[in-house]
Each structure stands twice: as structure tokens, then as C-alpha cells.
Design a protein around this motif. Structure first.
Motif, PDB file in Angstrom:
ATOM      1  N   CYS A  74      30.202  40.926  35.114  1.00 38.79           N
ATOM      2  CA  CYS A  74      31.593  40.588  34.943  1.00 38.79           C
ATOM      3  C   CYS A  74      31.893  39.184  35.505  1.00 38.79           C
ATOM      4  O   CYS A  74      33.139  38.711  35.663  1.00 38.79           O
ATOM      5  CB  CYS A  74      32.326  41.589  35.816  1.00 38.79           C
ATOM      6  SG  CYS A  74      32.190  43.353  35.526  1.00 38.79           S
ATOM      7  N   SER A  75      30.926  38.361  35.599  1.00 37.41           N
ATOM      8  CA  SER A  75      31.317  36.864  36.437  1.00 37.41           C
ATOM      9  C   SER A  75      31.070  35.908  34.985  1.00 37.41           C
ATOM     10  O   SER A  75      29.924  35.767  34.880  1.00 37.41           O
ATOM     11  CB  SER A  75      30.281  36.486  37.546  1.00 37.41           C
ATOM     12  OG  SER A  75      30.358  35.326  37.763  1.00 37.41           O
ATOM     13  N   TYR A  76      32.076  35.835  34.511  1.00 37.96           N
ATOM     14  CA  TYR A  76      31.947  35.151  33.156  1.00 37.96           C
ATOM     15  C   TYR A  76      31.735  33.508  33.392  1.00 37.96           C
ATOM     16  O   TYR A  76      31.379  32.918  32.449  1.00 37.96           O
ATOM     17  CB  TYR A  76      33.188  35.283  32.354  1.00 37.96           C
ATOM     18  CG  TYR A  76      33.409  36.857  32.166  1.00 37.96           C
ATOM     19  CD1 TYR A  76      32.692  37.397  31.244  1.00 37.96           C
ATOM     20  CD2 TYR A  76      34.625  37.557  32.449  1.00 37.96           C
ATOM     21  CE1 TYR A  76      32.757  38.821  30.836  1.00 37.96           C
ATOM     22  CE2 TYR A  76      34.678  38.819  32.266  1.00 37.96           C
ATOM     23  CZ  TYR A  76      33.722  39.368  31.499  1.00 37.96           C
ATOM     24  OH  TYR A  76      33.993  40.830  31.175  1.00 37.96           O
ATOM     25  N   SER A  77      31.628  33.158  34.461  1.00 38.11           N
ATOM     26  CA  SER A  77      31.252  31.808  34.734  1.00 38.11           C
ATOM     27  C   SER A  77      29.979  31.519  34.941  1.00 38.11           C
ATOM     28  O   SER A  77      29.503  30.288  35.062  1.00 38.11           O
ATOM     29  CB  SER A  77      32.016  31.127  36.071  1.00 38.11           C
ATOM     30  OG  SER A  77      33.472  31.202  35.799  1.00 38.11           O
ATOM     31  N   THR A 129      39.478  35.902  41.275  1.00 44.27           N
ATOM     32  CA  THR A 129      40.502  35.495  40.420  1.00 44.27           C
ATOM     33  C   THR A 129      40.749  36.784  39.153  1.00 44.27           C
ATOM     34  O   THR A 129      42.034  36.916  39.145  1.00 44.27           O
ATOM     35  CB  THR A 129      40.215  34.115  39.941  1.00 44.27           C
ATOM     36  OG1 THR A 129      38.822  34.076  39.073  1.00 44.27           O
ATOM     37  CG2 THR A 129      40.256  33.163  40.814  1.00 44.27           C
ATOM     38  N   ARG A 130      39.843  37.175  38.930  1.00 43.64           N
ATOM     39  CA  ARG A 130      39.761  38.031  38.026  1.00 43.64           C
ATOM     40  C   ARG A 130      40.120  39.734  38.283  1.00 43.64           C
ATOM     41  O   ARG A 130      40.498  40.429  37.228  1.00 43.64           O
ATOM     42  CB  ARG A 130      38.580  38.019  37.085  1.00 43.64           C
ATOM     43  CG  ARG A 130      38.632  36.812  36.177  1.00 43.64           C
ATOM     44  CD  ARG A 130      37.167  37.008  35.432  1.00 43.64           C
ATOM     45  NE  ARG A 130      36.853  35.495  34.876  1.00 43.64           N
ATOM     46  CZ  ARG A 130      37.161  35.179  33.486  1.00 43.64           C
ATOM     47  NH1 ARG A 130      37.650  36.057  32.767  1.00 43.64           N
ATOM     48  NH2 ARG A 130      36.663  34.040  33.133  1.00 43.64           N
ATOM     49  N   TYR A 131      39.393  39.858  39.525  1.00 45.24           N
ATOM     50  CA  TYR A 131      39.415  41.430  39.744  1.00 45.24           C
ATOM     51  C   TYR A 131      39.957  41.528  41.095  1.00 45.24           C
ATOM     52  O   TYR A 131      39.886  42.725  41.916  1.00 45.24           O
ATOM     53  CB  TYR A 131      37.850  41.919  39.820  1.00 45.24           C
ATOM     54  CG  TYR A 131      37.421  41.606  38.323  1.00 45.24           C
ATOM     55  CD1 TYR A 131      37.756  42.291  37.114  1.00 45.24           C
ATOM     56  CD2 TYR A 131      36.567  40.712  38.191  1.00 45.24           C
ATOM     57  CE1 TYR A 131      37.202  42.113  36.031  1.00 45.24           C
ATOM     58  CE2 TYR A 131      35.815  40.274  36.892  1.00 45.24           C
ATOM     59  CZ  TYR A 131      36.429  41.054  35.735  1.00 45.24           C
ATOM     60  OH  TYR A 131      35.936  40.812  34.526  1.00 45.24           O
ATOM     61  N   ASP A 160      35.061  34.271  40.473  1.00 40.15           N
ATOM     62  CA  ASP A 160      35.455  35.269  39.322  1.00 40.15           C
ATOM     63  C   ASP A 160      35.971  36.553  39.923  1.00 40.15           C
ATOM     64  O   ASP A 160      36.866  36.977  39.387  1.00 40.15           O
ATOM     65  CB  ASP A 160      34.118  35.261  38.551  1.00 40.15           C
ATOM     66  CG  ASP A 160      33.971  34.368  37.365  1.00 40.15           C
ATOM     67  OD1 ASP A 160      34.747  33.250  37.387  1.00 40.15           O
ATOM     68  OD2 ASP A 160      32.854  34.330  36.757  1.00 40.15           O
ATOM     69  N   CYS A 166      31.242  44.376  31.164  1.00 40.59           N
ATOM     70  CA  CYS A 166      31.826  44.591  32.215  1.00 40.59           C
ATOM     71  C   CYS A 166      32.609  45.938  32.258  1.00 40.59           C
ATOM     72  O   CYS A 166      33.345  46.236  31.206  1.00 40.59           O
ATOM     73  CB  CYS A 166      32.937  43.482  32.662  1.00 40.59           C
ATOM     74  SG  CYS A 166      33.702  43.690  34.156  1.00 40.59           S
TER      75      CYS A 166
END
Length: 191
Positions: free
Chosen positions: A128-131, A149-151, A146, A170
Motif C-alpha cells: 500500500c505504500s505507493y511511494s 496521507t492515504r489511510y 503514505d 493493497c
């Protein structure tokens, strides 16, 4: 031929292990693992995803917080004796050391913030850490960013999102959180 080569690499690594044990003078112990027949280059490729060059020119500067007060750090300190460390985990053949580092940091900080020690999900960060680059490497500060900010700062338990040593899709599940944080340094209790 391969068996002969592996044995030669193993013998060379055994000499390194012996030298390191002599230099450590009992303060550390080095021994044979499943990686003892790999060269350094092979091990780095195996455990770090073999694609570390992309990080060499990373211009981001990390800021390390300073300790406040006059107290000097002790000569030694073992967080295991304080109950702040989960058992040893194995990233297997996946360059996810950055995810294990992030999770270890989060587990310890979560415990020190007054919660039960909880084993958290490395696979959540890998998936899930797209960076970051999953099994091909990454950075803990990017993983934390990530998740924040995303979750919403929620990290699943390892039991609800078990580790799989490969890149996956993810699939964070609601109701399975093991820890929550509002910034990389501020862990919070739920209201």
C-alpha cells in the motif's frame, strides 16, 4: 560446478564470521544462516531487491530529532527487557527491509505510547505504500507518509494482513487496525 562454487563462497564467509566474532570480543555473535553461501552482491540482490541505484541521488534530507534535557544516553539499553519489541521476523526473498524498519519503529512507539505491544503488518506497507517499490526497496519515512496521507494513519495487525514476501494488491480491511498515528512521531490513543 555450482555446488563447488557455493562451498567455496561458504568457506570464505565462514572466515569472515570467525573474524567478526573475534573482533566482537563477546559483545556480538555472528553465525551461519541460510545466506552463508551467497556473496555480498548476491545477498544484496536477494534481500534488497537488487535495485538500490535509484536511491543514490535521493535529495531528501532527513531530520533526526534531538533528545531534550541534560540526560546522557546510557552505555547500553535493551528495549526487549522493557517489552517494546516483537519477536524477530523474516523478510525472506523480498527487498522489504524498509517496511520491516517502519513496522518495528511503529510497534515500539505504539507500545511506548501506552498501548499493548502489537505485531503489525509489513505486507500492508509493501502493498500500500505507493511511494516505495515493494520488494524492490523503499524508505521508511515515505512509507509512514503514505499511510498517514492515504489511510489516515491506521496500520493493520499482522494477523489480519499477514506477511507475503512478494508485491501484492493493497487490501487494508476496516476494523483490523493494530496501531494509529497522526504523524511519524505522534502516536495516539483512539477517542
Amino acid at each position: 560446478d555450482d555446488m563447488s562454487y557455493r562451498f567455496e563462497v561458504f568457506q570464505n564467509n565462514l572466515k569472515v564470521i570467525q573474524r567478526k566474532n573475534e573482533e566482537a570480543k563477546g559483545l556480538a555473535f555472528f553465525g551461519i544462516t541460510q545466506f552463508a553461501d551467497l556473496t555480498n552482491a548476491e545477498f544484496l540482490s536477494y534481500s534488497c531487491g537488487g535495485n538500490l541505484n535509484r536511491f543514490k541521488n535521493n535529495s531528501t534530507t532527513l531530520i533526526t530529532p534531538l533528545l531534550s534535557g541534560e540526560e546522557a544516553a546510557p552505555d547500553s539499553f535493551d528495549w526487549r527487557s522493557k517489552g517494546a519489541v516483537t519477536p524477530v521476523k523474516n523478510q525472506q526473498q523480498c527487498g522489504s527491509c524498509w517496511a520491516f524498519s517502519t513496522v518495528g519503529n511503529t510497534e515500539g512507539a505504539w507500545f511506548l505510547a501506552g498501548h499493548s505491544l502489537t505485531s503489525l503488518s509489513e505486507s500492508e506497507f509493501v502493498d500500500c505504500s505507493y511511494s516505495n517499490y515493494g520488494c524492490s526497496g523503499g524508505w521508511p519515512y515515505m512509507a509512514m507518509s503514505d499511510i498517514l496521507t492515504r489511510y489516515g494513519g491506521v496500520v493493520d495487525t499482522e494477523a489480519s494482513y499477514p506477511y507475503v514476501p512478494s508485491n501484492g494488491q493493497c487490501h487494508i480491511q476496516s476494523g483490523t487496525k493494530g496501531a494509529t498515528y497522526s504523524s511519524s512521531g505522534a502516536y495516539r490513543k483512539d477517542p
